[in-house]
Scaffold this motif. Structure first.
Motif, short mmCIF file in Angstrom:
data_model
loop_
_atom_site.label_atom_id
_atom_site.label_comp_id
_atom_site.label_asym_id
_atom_site.label_seq_id
_atom_site.Cartn_x
_atom_site.Cartn_y
_atom_site.Cartn_z
N VAL A 1 0.88 -1.17 0.00
CA VAL A 1 0.00 0.00 0.00
C VAL A 1 0.91 1.21 0.00
O VAL A 1 1.84 1.29 0.81
N ALA A 2 0.66 2.14 -0.92
CA ALA A 2 1.52 3.32 -0.99
C ALA A 2 0.70 4.59 -0.98
O ALA A 2 -0.33 4.70 -1.66
N LEU A 3 1.15 5.55 -0.17
CA LEU A 3 0.58 6.90 -0.18
C LEU A 3 1.49 7.73 -1.06
O LEU A 3 2.71 7.76 -0.84
N ASP A 4 0.89 8.39 -2.04
CA ASP A 4 1.70 9.17 -2.99
C ASP A 4 1.24 10.63 -2.97
O ASP A 4 0.26 10.98 -3.62
N GLY A 5 1.91 11.42 -2.15
CA GLY A 5 1.57 12.85 -2.08
C GLY A 5 0.16 13.10 -1.59
O GLY A 5 -0.53 14.01 -2.08
N VAL A 6 -0.28 12.31 -0.62
CA VAL A 6 -1.69 12.38 -0.20
C VAL A 6 -1.95 13.60 0.71
O VAL A 6 -1.19 13.89 1.64
N LEU B 1 -7.27 6.25 8.09
CA LEU B 1 -7.73 4.85 8.05
C LEU B 1 -8.88 4.71 7.05
O LEU B 1 -8.92 3.76 6.27
N SER B 2 -9.82 5.67 7.08
CA SER B 2 -10.95 5.62 6.13
C SER B 2 -10.48 5.70 4.69
O SER B 2 -11.03 5.03 3.81
N LEU B 3 -9.48 6.53 4.46
CA LEU B 3 -8.94 6.65 3.09
C LEU B 3 -8.30 5.33 2.67
O LEU B 3 -8.48 4.87 1.54
N LEU B 4 -7.56 4.71 3.61
CA LEU B 4 -6.91 3.42 3.29
C LEU B 4 -7.95 2.35 3.01
O LEU B 4 -7.74 1.47 2.17
N HIS C 1 -5.47 15.72 2.56
CA HIS C 1 -6.93 15.66 2.74
C HIS C 1 -7.42 16.79 3.62
O HIS C 1 -6.74 17.20 4.57
N ARG C 2 -8.60 17.27 3.27
CA ARG C 2 -9.33 18.23 4.12
C ARG C 2 -10.81 18.03 3.85
O ARG C 2 -11.20 17.44 2.82
N PHE C 3 -11.63 18.50 4.76
CA PHE C 3 -13.08 18.39 4.57
C PHE C 3 -13.61 19.74 4.11
O PHE C 3 -13.37 20.76 4.75
N GLY C 4 -14.30 19.75 3.01
CA GLY C 4 -14.84 21.01 2.47
C GLY C 4 -13.77 21.76 1.70
O GLY C 4 -12.57 21.52 1.88
N ARG C 5 -14.21 22.65 0.84
CA ARG C 5 -13.25 23.33 -0.05
C ARG C 5 -12.39 24.35 0.68
O ARG C 5 -11.30 24.68 0.24
N ASN D 1 -13.31 6.89 1.53
CA ASN D 1 -13.27 8.22 0.91
C ASN D 1 -12.05 8.26 0.02
O ASN D 1 -11.12 7.48 0.18
N ARG D 2 -12.07 9.25 -0.90
CA ARG D 2 -10.88 9.46 -1.74
C ARG D 2 -10.14 10.68 -1.23
O ARG D 2 -10.76 11.66 -0.81
N PRO D 3 -8.80 10.65 -1.28
CA PRO D 3 -8.06 11.83 -0.83
C PRO D 3 -8.30 13.01 -1.78
O PRO D 3 -8.49 12.81 -2.98
N VAL D 4 -8.27 14.21 -1.22
CA VAL D 4 -8.46 15.41 -2.04
C VAL D 4 -7.25 15.61 -2.97
O VAL D 4 -7.40 16.01 -4.12
N GLU D 5 -6.08 15.30 -2.46
CA GLU D 5 -4.85 15.42 -3.27
C GLU D 5 -4.10 14.09 -3.27
O GLU D 5 -4.16 13.35 -2.28
#
Ligand SMILES: Nc1ncnc2c1ncn2[C@@H]1O[C@H](COP(=O)(O)OP(=O)(O)OP(=O)(O)O)[C@@H](O)[C@H]1O
Length: 206
Positions: free
Chosen positions: A3-8, A47-50, A10-14, A54-58
């Motif tokens: 499992v790899a995080l690549d420049g992840v 954990l939810s993203l993994l 995240h934030r909620f809302g714009r 949800n999908r990461p924003v970036e």
């Protein structure tokens, strides 16, 4: 499998604050990773993203060879009248094993978490520490390639938490990536890898 995080990021809302950004990290099977950081730093969110909820924003999360994800919640839950053995045997049956094979394997998982003596006790009669260790055994019994554990000692007193920390080492499995979100320094020390969301800009490769 990895499992790899690549420049992840995240934030909620714009216009919300970024919880984390530019997170790059590699998780490998056989390791147990502590996911640490202050309250609100985004441990549960990651954990939810993994888990793909949800999908990461970036950035991107690459799940390579991950076919089953299992989640152990902070609060143990189960069926009060069903035995500890039932709780571990059911996910094995769900994988398609025969009843005798499921029972045999369930006993092995219970032994791994020092729960053999309570195998035939109803879930409702287990102590807090026994219940939480049972959740770890059950989480592993479904043979997940990715096992996510959220704050396993948060609800426990110090002495009980120490027994759960000791059990964290038993979760390590050559075919499973384990990630444990925790505030607890002792739980962190029981893990073999670390991703600290409190460290500036996240962390490097694991
Ligand atoms: N669905 C959501 N919508 C908006 N904000 C959210 C949502 N989920 C979480 N948050 C916020 O994101 C931040 C990070 O929450 P998260 O639960 O991931 O942190 P944590 O590090 O696990 O915290 P703790 O250690 O207290 O459990 C918090 O400020 C939380 O209120």
């Amino acid at each position: 499998m990895h499992v790899a995080l690549d420049g992840v990021g995240h934030r909620f809302g714009r216009s919300g604050d970024w919880l984390f950004r530019s997170l790059t990290f590699a998780f490998r099977p056989g390791e147990v990773y502590a996911l640490t950081g202050p309250s609100g730093s985004g441990k549960s969110t990651l954990l939810s993203l993994l888990a793909g909820r949800n999908r990461p924003v970036e950035g991107a999360i690459h799940l390579t060879g991950i076919d089953r994800v299992s989640w152990v919640f902070q609060n143990p839950f189960g069926s009060p009248r069903r035995t500890a053995l039932d709780h571990v045997a059911l996910p094995i049956l769900a994988r398609g094993e025969s009843a005798p094979a499921a029972e045999e394997q369930a006993h092995e998982f219970l032994a791994r978490f020092e729960l053999e003596s309570v195998a035939h006790r109803p879930f409702g009669d287990l102590s807090g520490g026994e219940s939480q260790r049972l959740m770890l055994a059950r989480g592993l019994a479904s043979r997940p390639s990715l096992l996510l554990i959220d704050e396993p000692t948060a609800q426990l007193d110090r002495r009980t938490a120490e027994r759960v920390d000791a059990a964290i080492a038993a979760v390590a499995d050559p075919s499973t990536i384990v990630v444990v979100a925790t505030h607890d320094a002792r739980t962190r020390d029981a893990c073999t890898g670390l991703l600290d969301l409190g460290a500036l800009g996240g962390s490097g490769a694991g």
